[in-house]
Design a protein around this motif. Structure first.
Motif, short mmCIF file in Angstrom:
data_model
loop_
_atom_site.label_atom_id
_atom_site.label_comp_id
_atom_site.label_asym_id
_atom_site.label_seq_id
_atom_site.Cartn_x
_atom_site.Cartn_y
_atom_site.Cartn_z
N ASN A 48 -3.38 0.37 4.47
CA ASN A 48 -3.65 -0.04 3.10
C ASN A 48 -2.96 -1.37 2.78
OD1 ASN A 48 -5.16 2.23 2.64
ND2 ASN A 48 -3.53 3.35 1.60
N TYR B 215 -4.91 -4.57 1.37
CA TYR B 215 -4.63 -5.11 0.03
C TYR B 215 -3.97 -6.48 0.09
CZ TYR B 215 -5.59 -0.29 -1.32
OH TYR B 215 -6.16 0.93 -1.50
N GLY C 137 0.81 -1.21 0.00
CA GLY C 137 0.00 0.00 0.00
C GLY C 137 0.84 1.25 0.00
#
Length: 97
Positions: A73, A77, A56
């Motif tokens: 993030n 992800y 991320g």
């Protein structure tokens, strides 16, 4: 008489729609957007990567904010891509000067 009326409508309908579309597009294109200093974007960014899966990248006003966002993030992800979210680490963090 119905055919004649339909033809008359068709003959002016398309040019009218094109003219309206062009007028609206021209009106929007002439507007300029002004941003204040706070809306120009964040100056710091960070990238976090897991041992496997997607990482991320995130921007933030401060280095610590960018690091936290990039870790969040990365975990999201990596989990979606079948990787290992628990192994996320920040590998790059900088602020623009």
């Amino acid at each position: 008489m119905t055919r004649k009326t339909a033809r008359q409508c068709a003959s002016w309908l398309l040019p009218s729609l094109i003219a309206i579309n062009l007028a609206l597009t021209a009106g929007c294109a002439s507007k300029t957007t002004r941003y204040s200093a706070s809306n120009r974007g964040s100056s710091c960014y960070a990238k976090a990567l897991p041992s496997s899966g997607e990482g991320g990248l995130a921007w933030g006003d401060t280095l610590s904010m960018a690091r936290k966002k990039s870790l969040d993030n990365c975990m999201r992800y990596a989990g979606r891509s079948g990787g290992t979210p628990d192994t996320c680490q920040v590998v790059l963090a900088q602020c623009r000067h």
